[in-house]
Design an enzyme around this catalytic site. Structure first.
Site, PDB file in Angstrom:
ATOM      1  N   GLU A 111     -24.219  37.323 -17.165  1.00  0.00           N
ATOM      2  CA  GLU A 111     -23.335  38.332 -16.585  1.00  0.00           C
ATOM      3  C   GLU A 111     -22.857  37.803 -15.247  1.00  0.00           C
ATOM      4  OE1 GLU A 111     -25.701  42.015 -16.199  1.00  0.00           O
ATOM      5  OE2 GLU A 111     -26.836  41.132 -17.835  1.00  0.00           O
ATOM      6  N   LYS A 113     -22.448  38.054 -11.237  1.00  0.00           N
ATOM      7  CA  LYS A 113     -23.230  38.664 -10.162  1.00  0.00           C
ATOM      8  C   LYS A 113     -22.240  39.364  -9.240  1.00  0.00           C
ATOM      9  CE  LYS A 113     -27.099  37.674  -7.156  1.00  0.00           C
ATOM     10  NZ  LYS A 113     -26.685  38.191  -5.861  1.00  0.00           N
ATOM     11  N   ASP A 115     -20.834  41.356  -6.206  1.00  0.00           N
ATOM     12  CA  ASP A 115     -21.227  41.293  -4.806  1.00  0.00           C
ATOM     13  C   ASP A 115     -20.868  42.594  -4.097  1.00  0.00           C
ATOM     14  OD1 ASP A 115     -22.349  40.112  -2.662  1.00  0.00           O
ATOM     15  OD2 ASP A 115     -20.636  38.865  -2.145  1.00  0.00           O
ATOM     16  N   TYR A 222     -25.600  47.115 -14.774  1.00  0.00           N
ATOM     17  CA  TYR A 222     -26.152  45.968 -15.492  1.00  0.00           C
ATOM     18  C   TYR A 222     -27.564  46.147 -16.046  1.00  0.00           C
ATOM     19  CZ  TYR A 222     -28.194  45.327 -10.895  1.00  0.00           C
ATOM     20  OH  TYR A 222     -28.848  45.553  -9.727  1.00  0.00           O
ATOM     21  N   LYS A 309     -25.747  30.592  -8.103  1.00  0.00           N
ATOM     22  CA  LYS A 309     -24.798  30.892  -7.034  1.00  0.00           C
ATOM     23  C   LYS A 309     -23.656  29.884  -7.070  1.00  0.00           C
ATOM     24  CE  LYS A 309     -26.694  34.299  -4.652  1.00  0.00           C
ATOM     25  NZ  LYS A 309     -26.813  34.406  -3.236  1.00  0.00           N
ATOM     26  N   CYS A 403     -39.601  25.986  27.469  1.00  0.00           N
ATOM     27  CA  CYS A 403     -39.047  27.277  27.061  1.00  0.00           C
ATOM     28  C   CYS A 403     -37.867  27.648  27.953  1.00  0.00           C
ATOM     29  CB  CYS A 403     -40.125  28.349  27.152  1.00  0.00           C
ATOM     30  SG  CYS A 403     -39.498  29.992  26.840  1.00  0.00           S
ATOM     31  N   CYS A 406     -39.066  30.819  30.169  1.00  0.00           N
ATOM     32  CA  CYS A 406     -40.158  30.827  31.146  1.00  0.00           C
ATOM     33  C   CYS A 406     -40.586  29.422  31.562  1.00  0.00           C
ATOM     34  CB  CYS A 406     -41.349  31.606  30.604  1.00  0.00           C
ATOM     35  SG  CYS A 406     -42.208  30.737  29.282  1.00  0.00           S
ATOM     36  N   CYS A 421     -43.185  28.672  22.181  1.00  0.00           N
ATOM     37  CA  CYS A 421     -43.556  28.820  23.586  1.00  0.00           C
ATOM     38  C   CYS A 421     -44.929  29.479  23.588  1.00  0.00           C
ATOM     39  CB  CYS A 421     -42.550  29.705  24.320  1.00  0.00           C
ATOM     40  SG  CYS A 421     -43.172  30.279  25.905  1.00  0.00           S
ATOM     41  N   CYS A 427     -44.181  35.111  28.911  1.00  0.00           N
ATOM     42  CA  CYS A 427     -42.790  34.811  28.581  1.00  0.00           C
ATOM     43  C   CYS A 427     -42.036  36.133  28.373  1.00  0.00           C
ATOM     44  CB  CYS A 427     -42.760  33.964  27.311  1.00  0.00           C
ATOM     45  SG  CYS A 427     -41.132  33.375  26.873  1.00  0.00           S
TER      46      CYS A 427
HETATM   47  P1  AMP Z   1     -30.269  39.057  -4.220  1.00  0.00           P
HETATM   48  O1  AMP Z   1     -30.049  40.278  -3.364  1.00  0.00           O
HETATM   49  O2  AMP Z   1     -29.395  37.906  -3.861  1.00  0.00           O
HETATM   50  O3  AMP Z   1     -31.708  38.715  -4.393  1.00  0.00           O
HETATM   51  O4  AMP Z   1     -29.756  39.429  -5.667  1.00  0.00           O
HETATM   52  C1  AMP Z   1     -30.255  40.534  -6.306  1.00  0.00           C
HETATM   53  C2  AMP Z   1     -29.179  41.555  -6.438  1.00  0.00           C
HETATM   54  O5  AMP Z   1     -28.120  41.105  -7.244  1.00  0.00           O
HETATM   55  C3  AMP Z   1     -29.683  42.772  -7.126  1.00  0.00           C
HETATM   56  O6  AMP Z   1     -30.200  43.686  -6.196  1.00  0.00           O
HETATM   57  C4  AMP Z   1     -28.463  43.317  -7.808  1.00  0.00           C
HETATM   58  O7  AMP Z   1     -27.999  44.459  -7.159  1.00  0.00           O
HETATM   59  C5  AMP Z   1     -27.412  42.234  -7.688  1.00  0.00           C
HETATM   60  N1  AMP Z   1     -26.691  41.985  -8.934  1.00  0.00           N
HETATM   61  C6  AMP Z   1     -25.354  41.857  -9.025  1.00  0.00           C
HETATM   62  N2  AMP Z   1     -24.967  41.642 -10.282  1.00  0.00           N
HETATM   63  C7  AMP Z   1     -26.081  41.650 -11.058  1.00  0.00           C
HETATM   64  C8  AMP Z   1     -26.314  41.499 -12.452  1.00  0.00           C
HETATM   65  N3  AMP Z   1     -25.333  41.278 -13.313  1.00  0.00           N
HETATM   66  N4  AMP Z   1     -27.597  41.565 -12.881  1.00  0.00           N
HETATM   67  C9  AMP Z   1     -28.609  41.770 -11.999  1.00  0.00           C
HETATM   68  N5  AMP Z   1     -28.433  41.922 -10.681  1.00  0.00           N
HETATM   69  C10 AMP Z   1     -27.191  41.861 -10.189  1.00  0.00           C
HETATM   70 ZN    ZN Z   2     -41.412  31.190  27.135  1.00  0.00          ZN
END
Ligand code: AMP
Ligand code: ZN
Length: 664
Positions: A111, A113, A115, A222, A309, A403, A406, A421, A427
């Site tokens: 599927e 991913k 965003d 999903y 990715k 540091c 400090c 440090c 500090c």
């Molecule tokens: P990450 O936050 O990078 O660890 O990725 C995990 C997140 O990817 C999950 O919390 C999902 O909300 C999201 N996600 C988006 N598309 C999908 C998909 N097709 N299957 C599973 N998770 C997904």
């Molecule tokens: Zn320090």
């Protein structure tokens, strides 16, 4: 038709139009006629409030205001996904999967991913009853009122849905709507939003749901979780969800071989630019739920899924300066200050350089032209130097030895990537950093006290550690900048109220290196009070589930320091919680002490999570895979065959749910 029938008929029609328009993307009525019908329904509902329905299409327009979003625990944890960045990573993962499952056929679903912002929707009897953000995976915020305004989220399901289940998806803001929103903002003289993803997740936390209703958000689903759903594979899950009225993108593929998977990945790495919403990769899942069950989870992510990715966008820019930040534990982080540059929709001015080794390895020098990339993380990173652009007179970067706050000489212990440090109690940044951590939301959550005030209090000589907070009086804080009668009172009241924060959070708040939220919970549960924890040695500590050498060492060191003991004793004298509450203790026994359990299959009397909780509450250990150290396998219905064989080979007792319940 009587009034009730009329209302119901309008609701059904509007629901169907809505579905056609927002889920199928195939409108069957003009916008005008839709609005007319909606108005008609609104008028009827107003006149006949006895027919109120929490799933009515009229709720889509919002109006309800949420002042504080309630925190709600997820019935099933929302895990992360493991990431891979190359085809080799992917094939390695598939080999690992095949090895665990043994010599049987494994299918995969691919599927996209999506965003956006993760969401968990709960349906009962076909109606949406709750929508909760992912939060930290264990608990999130209840954003139901806002989610109800998103047109593609069905408020009422169709078909043969199960009576109760959760479904997970991603709230996204498609590009088209995003661009339109920004055009309007610019016309109104407002700052445009940076990117669709942050705007989508920000939208969920708007207080006024009518505002959320104005935003063209979408919900892509999903995954279904729940017992007795009758679903056997991920592919079937997607199909079922579609049938029940959810929006599940049709871009998905059932793959019989690794090559099929790679084809899909390759295709979408290119075609993703044509999609109406943002994607940052492909998610590959083992198709059979029974196989998923056998593979189980690591501490963070399912073993049965892998995100691939897409290569992040990269730009080049000039490194103007390297500065150094000191964290609350004294860790030094070098920061690259860059010539501002646009990257994946945001202007980047700073990037993380991680540590001295990284700078040396990449041979990064001030004045260099560097390549900057944005991966999954929020802070972009420098991935390389354009040596063709290097000034011949430049010198290698000399890492700081003192540091910056400090001037104490930095130390770097064997095996540590970072410099520290060591001036823990002198500090200034470490002092205020520790106090800021202590008061933070996930720790003591002190209302009326913020990071800036902590700095003012410290500069004013009123506090040098977090125990000092508890002796502050209103008169002492009033003279501070921007402090008024009311805010001073709130501060003192907020500090006092934190005395009720439960032990595990107090433990987290202490700021022991490597003791994060989860570890603090484990330690609190295992030791029950601070006195027992203070005298624990490394051997005791590492016997606790998931506590390793590094954490144990750090805990022991913390309590070896007389300064820390003094502070803890002071906190105790002020009445903070240093042991589990009676309520927490009540359900806990040592009945299963020293025993390790693996749970497999589906159960009748208790859910898997309840079962795991019972094991832990009674002092036992839950582990996800069978080994010679396993004491018992608790087997439910549909236990994985490879698990059974393994248990039998190792001679480990397989017990039923009832056997187990008799033990506790
Ligand atoms: P990450 O936050 O990078 O660890 O990725 C995990 C997140 O990817 C999950 O919390 C999902 O909300 C999201 N996600 C988006 N598309 C999908 C998909 N097709 N299957 C599973 N998770 C997904
Ligand atoms: Zn320090």
């Amino acid at each position: 038709m009587n009034i009730e029938e009329q209302i119901n008929s309008l609701r059904a029609q509007l629901r169907e139009h809505n579905y056609n328009y927002y889920v199928l993307d195939n409108p069957t009525i003009s916008d005008y006629n839709f609005d007319m019908q909606l108005k008609e329904l609104q008028a009827l509902e107003e006149k006949n409030p006895e027919f109120y329905d929490a799933s009515s299409p009229t709720l889509r327009v919002g109006g309800e205001v949420t002042k504080n979003f309630k925190t709600v625990a997820h019935e099933q944890r929302m895990y992360s996904l493991e990431n891979s960045y190359s085809k080799e990573d992917l094939t390695d993962w598939e080999k690992r999967v095949q090895k665990i499952l043994g010599d049987i056929e494994v299918e995969f679903t691919c599927e996209l991913k999506y965003d956006g912002a993760s969401i968990n929707l709960t349906y009962e009897d076909g109606r949406l009853i709750k929508a909760v953000t992912r939060g930290d995976g264990f608990q999130g915020d209840d954003v139901t009122t806002n989610i109800k305004t998103i047109r593609s989220v069905p408020l009422q399901l169709k078909g043969d849905y199960p009576s109760k289940f959760d479904i997970r998806g991603e709230i996204v803001l498609p590009f088209e709507g995003f661009v339109k929103m920004n055009q309007e903002r610019i016309e109104n003289g407002e700052e445009p939003y940076m990117n669709p993803r942050n705007t989508a997740s920000g939208s969920l936390k708007l207080q006024d749901s009518a505002q959320v209703a104005q935003r063209p958000l979408d919900c892509l689903l999903y995954g279904i979780v729940g017992q007795n759903t009758g679903i056997e594979s991920q592919w079937q899950m997607l199909e079922k969800a579609r049938q029940w009225g959810f929006k599940v993108p049709s871009i998905a593929k059932l793959c019989k071989s690794t090559d099929d998977v790679l084809d899909f990945v390759e295709q979408w790495d290119i075609d993703r630019h044509k999609l109406p919403y943002e994607t940052d990769g492909v998610v590959i899942k083992v198709n059979s739920l029974q196989q998923q069950e056998e593979l189980g989870y690591t501490a963070k992510a399912p073993r049965w899924a892998m995100a691939y990715k897409f290569r992040a966008e990269q730009v080049s820019t000039i490194l103007n300066e390297i500065t150094y930040q000191v964290g609350r534990t004294g860790a030094i982080t070098p920061v690259a200050n860059l010539q501002p540059v646009l990257l994946a929709g945001t202007t980047v001015k700073r990037a993380s350089l991680h540590n001295a080794d990284q700078i040396e390895k990449l041979d990064i020098r001030v004045g260099d032209t560097v390549f900057v990339e944005k991966g999954g993380e929020i802070i972009p990173k420098i991935v390389g130097v354009d040596f063709t652009q290097r000034n011949v007179n430049s010198n290698p970067t000399k890492y700081i030895s003192e540091c910056p706050e400090c001037e104490t000489e930095l130390v770097r212990q064997d095996g540590d990537a970072k410099h520290y440090c060591p001036n823990e109690y002198g500090c200034p940044t470490q002092i205020t950093g520790r106090i800021q951590h202590f008061i933070s939301r996930k720790a003591m959550d002190i209302e009326g006290l913020g990071s800036e005030t902590v700095e003012l209090l410290f500069k004013g000589g009123l506090i040098t550690n977090y125990a000092d907070l508890y002796t502050l009086s209103k008169e002492q804080v009033l003279p501070l900048e921007r402090m008024a009668e009311k805010s001073a009172e709130n501060l003192v009241a907020g500090v006092a109220a934190s005395k009720n924060i439960p032990f595990e959070r107090v433990l987290f708040a202490l700021g022991i290196r490597y003791v994060g939220e989860t570890v603090a919970k484990k330690l609190a549960k295992a030791y029950k009070n601070i006195d027992a924890l203070m005298v624990a040695n490394i051997l005791d500590l590492t016997a606790v589930d998931e506590i390793g050498e590094r954490i144990a060492q750090s805990v022991v060191e913390f309590f070896e320091n007389p300064k820390n003991i003094e502070i803890v004793n002071r906190l105790k004298s002020y009445g903070l919680q240093f042991s589990l509450s009676d309520e927490q203790l009540q359900n806990q026994t040592d009945a299963l002490k020293g025993k390790s359990f693996v749970v497999s299959g589906v159960f009748e009397k208790v859910s898997r999570n309840e079962l795991k909780k019972l094991i832990e509450d009674n002092g036992g250990k839950v582990s996800s895979s069978i080994s010679s150290k396993t004491s018992y396998v608790v087997a439910g219905d549909k236990m994985g065959p490879s698990k059974r064989t393994k248990a039998e080979d190792l001679g480990i007792a397989i017990i039923t749910e009832d056997d187990f319940l008799a033990m506790v």
